[in-house]
Scaffold this motif. Structure first.
Motif, short mmCIF file in Angstrom:
data_model
loop_
_atom_site.label_atom_id
_atom_site.label_comp_id
_atom_site.label_asym_id
_atom_site.label_seq_id
_atom_site.Cartn_x
_atom_site.Cartn_y
_atom_site.Cartn_z
N TYR A 163 0.80 -1.23 0.00
CA TYR A 163 0.00 0.00 0.00
C TYR A 163 0.84 1.28 0.00
O TYR A 163 0.28 2.38 0.08
N ASP B 257 -1.44 4.68 5.59
CA ASP B 257 -2.46 5.21 6.49
C ASP B 257 -3.40 6.17 5.79
O ASP B 257 -4.52 6.39 6.26
N TRP C 100 -6.04 3.52 4.44
CA TRP C 100 -6.75 2.67 5.39
C TRP C 100 -7.17 3.38 6.67
O TRP C 100 -7.89 2.79 7.49
N ASP D 142 -8.93 7.92 4.58
CA ASP D 142 -10.09 7.72 3.70
C ASP D 142 -11.16 6.86 4.37
O ASP D 142 -12.36 7.07 4.16
N LYS D 143 -10.71 5.90 5.16
CA LYS D 143 -11.67 5.01 5.82
C LYS D 143 -12.50 5.75 6.86
O LYS D 143 -13.68 5.46 7.06
N HIS E 66 -15.27 7.47 5.09
CA HIS E 66 -16.29 6.50 4.66
C HIS E 66 -17.17 6.06 5.83
O HIS E 66 -18.41 6.05 5.73
N GLU E 67 -16.57 5.69 6.94
CA GLU E 67 -17.33 5.16 8.08
C GLU E 67 -18.23 6.23 8.69
O GLU E 67 -19.37 5.96 9.07
N LEU F 277 -12.68 0.45 11.83
CA LEU F 277 -11.35 0.57 11.23
C LEU F 277 -10.53 -0.70 11.44
O LEU F 277 -9.89 -1.21 10.51
N ASP G 65 -11.57 -3.81 9.19
CA ASP G 65 -11.06 -3.80 7.81
C ASP G 65 -9.54 -4.01 7.77
O ASP G 65 -9.02 -4.68 6.87
N LEU G 66 -8.83 -3.44 8.73
CA LEU G 66 -7.38 -3.62 8.76
C LEU G 66 -7.01 -5.08 9.00
O LEU G 66 -6.04 -5.59 8.40
N HIS H 82 -7.47 -6.78 5.54
CA HIS H 82 -6.67 -6.37 4.38
C HIS H 82 -5.23 -5.97 4.70
O HIS H 82 -4.36 -6.11 3.85
#
Length: 312
Positions: A105, A110, A113, A116-117, A120-121, A150, A153-154, A157
């Protein structure tokens, strides 16, 4: 590789040779890019060598760090747009996974993940809530919900990044609406205080009632024990009296029987004659004197043996 570098340094100008040295700070690891490709080499804190203009060294933080995400918009389902001025995400990257994460990545992992996350959340959260729920009812749980989302998802992925904590400010809302919600919050706080006061009073009353009931039960138990004790004493006294009366009657009957037996043993013919003689002697009178020419004896009637009673 280092031997080759030292040979190359011998033929390079002094200024260029100095550029070959670089330093990795404590709490970081160094990764190298050559021609845009990530090399497999990872170095720890200290001074290291690389080829300037050919190899690029990048520091990667592997200690606790805080990512700050400013001005995160929040559009609620009742059509009101607000924003969180500051969201802070405390996280850390595992040193063992640093090379894997950067390779997958990039150094700014950061940004994808975490930054941006977060946008989104929060957008997902706000779109299903009213402004009241975001601003008042559910705000206290939002940081924990965001942290869990968070990390979930971490874990799927990006293995090696851990979210330690999430901090956020109250969302900003239009002034006309904010005043209403602040008033509602004051009323809510006052209601909670009143409710708590009521609960405390109820608890005190319940405690007093429990004490009263306990005292009444204890007094009733004492009275019951006292009554039982007195009844038992009366029963014992009555039983003792009955037993004493029975013993007295038995003793009296035994004495009468013994007396009758003794009388029966004494009332023989010889004993009756002896008693008759004694009675005769007691009832005979003798008179002496010059005018009495002879002894006068008053005889008495014989004694009926049945009328004589001998007491032992």
């Amino acid at each position: 590789m280092k031997a080759h570098l030292f040979i190359i340094m011998a033929f390079l100008p002094c200024g260029l040779s100095l550029n070959m040295f670089h330093q990795v700070q404590e709490g970081h690891v160094g990764v190298y890019f050559r021609g845009g490709r990530l090399l497999d080499t990872v170095v720890g804190p200290g001074i290291h060598l690389h080829l300037p203009y050919i190899t690029e060294m990048v520091d990667v933080n592997v200690r606790l760090q805080t990512d700050i995400i400013p001005n995160v918009p929040c559009g609620t389902k009742d059509g009101i747009l607000s924003q969180f001025e500051r969201v802070e995400v405390v996280n850390t990257l595992s040193q063992a996974q640093a090379h894997t994460v950067v390779k997958a990545y990039g150094v700014d992992y950061d940004r994808v993940w975490i930054h941006d996350k977060v946008h989104h959340e929060i957008n997902q959260f706000c779109s299903n809530k009213t402004l009241r729920e975001v601003y008042v009812d559910d705000f206290a749980s939002l940081d924990e919900l965001l942290k869990l989302a968070l990390q979930k998802d971490l874990d799927v992925h990006v293995n090696g990044v851990s979210i330690m904590a999430v901090r956020m400010t109250k969302p900003t809302v239009p002034a006309s609406i904010r005043g209403n919600y602040e008033a509602m919050e004051e009323q809510r706080t006052a209601a909670l205080v009143a409710q708590r006061t009521h609960e405390v009073v109820e608890q005190e009353l319940e405690t007093e009632r429990a004490k009263t009931v306990s005292a009444a039960n204890r007094r009733a138990e004492e009275i019951h024990i006292q009554t039982e004790t007195e009844a038992q004493q009366k029963r014992t006294q009555a039983e003792t009296k009955a037993y004493e009366d029975k013993l007295a009657a038995e003793s009296k009957r035994y004495a009468v029987e013994q007396e009758a037996t003794a009388n029966e043993a004494l009332l023989t013919d010889a004993y009756l004659r002896l008693q008759e003689t004694r009675v005769w002697e007691q009832n005979t009178k003798a008179y002496f004197g010059e005018s009495i020419p002879r002894l006068m004896i008053d005889a008495v009637q014989p004694v009926d043996p049945a009328s004589v009673r001998v007491t032992v």
